[in-house]
Design an enzyme around this catalytic site. Structure first.
Site, PDB file in Angstrom:
ATOM      1  CD  GLU A 113     -15.292  17.146  69.189  1.00  0.00           C
ATOM      2  OE1 GLU A 113     -15.488  16.137  68.509  1.00  0.00           O
ATOM      3  OE2 GLU A 113     -14.156  17.608  69.387  1.00  0.00           O
ATOM      4  CB  CYS A 126     -12.284  21.509  78.244  1.00  0.00           C
ATOM      5  SG  CYS A 126     -11.509  22.273  76.823  1.00  0.00           S
ATOM      6  CB  CYS A 133     -11.599  28.400  65.721  1.00  0.00           C
ATOM      7  SG  CYS A 133     -10.586  29.700  66.496  1.00  0.00           S
ATOM      8  CB  CYS A 137      -3.572  28.245  65.432  1.00  0.00           C
ATOM      9  SG  CYS A 137      -3.972  29.810  66.272  1.00  0.00           S
ATOM     10  CB  CYS A 140      -5.385  24.484  66.465  1.00  0.00           C
ATOM     11  SG  CYS A 140      -6.969  24.319  67.312  1.00  0.00           S
ATOM     12  CB  CYS A 364      -4.664  20.909  74.213  1.00  0.00           C
ATOM     13  SG  CYS A 364      -4.731  20.955  75.979  1.00  0.00           S
TER      14      CYS A 364
HETATM   15  N1  SAH Z   1      -8.730  29.924  70.923  1.00  0.00           N
HETATM   16  C1  SAH Z   1      -8.254  29.748  72.283  1.00  0.00           C
HETATM   17  C2  SAH Z   1      -8.721  28.426  72.881  1.00  0.00           C
HETATM   18  C3  SAH Z   1      -8.219  27.282  72.078  1.00  0.00           C
HETATM   19  S1  SAH Z   1      -7.705  25.757  72.632  1.00  0.00           S
HETATM   20  C4  SAH Z   1      -6.743  29.798  72.297  1.00  0.00           C
HETATM   21  O1  SAH Z   1      -6.137  29.676  71.251  1.00  0.00           O
HETATM   22  O2  SAH Z   1      -6.164  29.983  73.367  1.00  0.00           O
HETATM   23  C5  SAH Z   1      -6.743  25.816  74.025  1.00  0.00           C
HETATM   24  C6  SAH Z   1      -5.253  25.602  73.852  1.00  0.00           C
HETATM   25  O3  SAH Z   1      -4.887  24.444  73.100  1.00  0.00           O
HETATM   26  C7  SAH Z   1      -4.591  26.776  73.166  1.00  0.00           C
HETATM   27  O4  SAH Z   1      -3.457  27.157  73.899  1.00  0.00           O
HETATM   28  C8  SAH Z   1      -4.190  26.185  71.848  1.00  0.00           C
HETATM   29  O5  SAH Z   1      -3.143  26.899  71.249  1.00  0.00           O
HETATM   30  C9  SAH Z   1      -3.808  24.785  72.235  1.00  0.00           C
HETATM   31  N2  SAH Z   1      -3.694  23.873  71.108  1.00  0.00           N
HETATM   32  C10 SAH Z   1      -4.340  23.964  69.924  1.00  0.00           C
HETATM   33  N3  SAH Z   1      -3.986  22.949  69.124  1.00  0.00           N
HETATM   34  C11 SAH Z   1      -3.128  22.184  69.818  1.00  0.00           C
HETATM   35  C12 SAH Z   1      -2.434  20.983  69.526  1.00  0.00           C
HETATM   36  N4  SAH Z   1      -2.600  20.378  68.367  1.00  0.00           N
HETATM   37  N5  SAH Z   1      -1.607  20.485  70.474  1.00  0.00           N
HETATM   38  C13 SAH Z   1      -1.468  21.103  71.663  1.00  0.00           C
HETATM   39  N6  SAH Z   1      -2.108  22.237  71.994  1.00  0.00           N
HETATM   40  C14 SAH Z   1      -2.941  22.778  71.074  1.00  0.00           C
END
Ligand code: SAH
Length: 383
Positions: A113, A126, A133, A137, A140, A364
């Protein structure tokens, strides 16, 4: 003696097929590389520039519209250098059309996406760097399904070029028509696909017709904190903005929220971030998802403030977007305000990120590309 296979055959789709990279595309190559490819195909080198001007300069991807190339040449070169990489499966819009999420199917069936966001003064996309991934985490959505494969350079670039074309068509009312910003905050960990992501950045910043001509400062690479890769990125001749997904100021909690912290601790990742800031002169963006009763305590704000005070840093607080089935929720607004107040009192520049695209799961951490677990489309979403 018989030798055992190193990788046992898996049931279902074989791993090798799942991991298949797409065919070569002109966006995989720099301009000299494209000229060499065109010459190898028996055509004069200037054809590479012509095709690049269509693709990057005019955002034209349909060979039939490339009328300055003879039809036969067009077909042949497009077949070799402009294979279809992204097939749109669905497009959803919200925020009165200012946010659009695109779901793409890749050549091997993987789904990824991208999100297009229009503002009064800029247009941001974005983009995803991997299908899935591997960073796991727990808050996420992308992290839940694991890694399918790295995207190719062109698969990364094509998301931006495609959506630049959507923006150029005037689809985002009230915003400029020219794409200006790219953030690697879609699916995947960009620094785990290092070489292809760096090549993609080079295409995004190279002036047309070699690339899209974006400003380096308008590109943000977001990472969980792969320390060696951050250090390597600092040594490239690129001054892109680094965003570090910190989410906790202490190792005990960060070990859980960002499991790669078990390998590189808070102090190590921040050291790498400050070195990056010093080398590039760019302020590092510290990403911090506000999770109710998990990482939003006043003492954690104070600890974060101490870690960041006096550094070239800006904190971006992201209200948690709860993912389906998650036990976590966003922090209440008063808690969030107190967190901001304490960081600012420590002298740390802090803002709260807007929650664009929430209703279309385009915010995000919500990108999951799960076409078949599709929840009901929210009112206002347009297919
Ligand atoms: N792998 C990279 C890019 C991922 S997404 C990274 O982790 O930085 C970009 C941002 O969205 C990251 O800061 C990630 O931690 C955040 N993110 C992921 N899941 C989220 C959620 N459920 N709510 C808010 N932010 C989230």
């Amino acid at each position: 003696m018989t030798s055992l296979p190193l990788i046992p055959a898996a049931s279902g789709a074989p791993a090798a097929r799942r991991a298949a990279m797409p065919p070569r595309h002109l966006a995989d190559l720099d301009l000299p590389g494209r000229q060499a490819a065109v010459t190898e195909l028996g055509e004069p080198a200037f054809r590479a520039k012509q095709m690049s001007t269509h693709y990057f300069g005019r955002l034209v991807r349909d060979p039939a519209a490339m009328t300055d190339l003879p039809a036969a040449v067009r077909e042949k070169l497009a077949g070799e250098l402009l294979p279809t990489l992204l097939t749109p499966v669905r497009e959803l819009a919200c925020d009165d059309g200012a946010t659009r999420k695109a779901l793409w199917r890749l050549h091997d069936g993987s789904l990824v996406e991208s999100v297009l966001m229009g503002y009064a003064d800029r247009v941001t996309v974005c983009i995803s760097s991997q299908a899935g991934c591997g960073m796991a985490c727990p808050f996420c959505a992308t992290g839940q399904a694991g890694l399918t494969r790295n995207l190719s350079t062109a698969e990364i670039v094509d998301q931006a070029v495609y959506l630049a074309g959507v923006a150029a068509s005037g689809a985002v009312a009230g915003s400029p028509s020219r794409l200006s910003h790219v953030v690697f905050m879609g699916m995947g960990e960009p620094l785990a696909n290092y070489a292809r992501v760096v090549a993609a950045i080079r295409r995004l910043v190279a002036p047309a017709p070699e690339g899209l001509g974006l400003s380096q400062r308008h590109i943000t690479v977001s990472t969980v904190g792969l320390v060696p890769a951050i250090r390597k990125l600092a040594g490239e001749d690129l001054s892109v903005t680094l965003a570090l997904s910190l989410h906790a100021p202490d190792d005990e909690l960060r070990d859980e929220l960002v499991p790669v912290n078990q390998r590189w601790k808070v102090s190590e990742v921040l050291d790498a971030a400050w070195d990056y800031a010093a080398r590039t002169g760019r302020r590092v963006s510290i990403e911090y998802a506000m999770i109710r009763d998990v990482n939003d305590q006043p003492w954690r704000a104070d600890l974060l403030g101490r870690l960041l005070a006096g550094k070239l840093a800006h904190v971006n607080l992201i209200p948690l977007n709860p993912t389906p089935g998650s036990r976590w929720d966003a922090s209440p607004k008063p808690v969030e305000r107190e967190f901001v107040r304490r960081l600012r009192a420590a002298g740390v520049s802090t803002t709260v990120r807007d929650t664009r695209g929430r209703e279309i799961d385009g915010a995000c951490g919500q990108l999951a590309a799960a076409e078949d677990t599709d929840r009901d489309a929210p009112p206002g979403a347009t297919a």
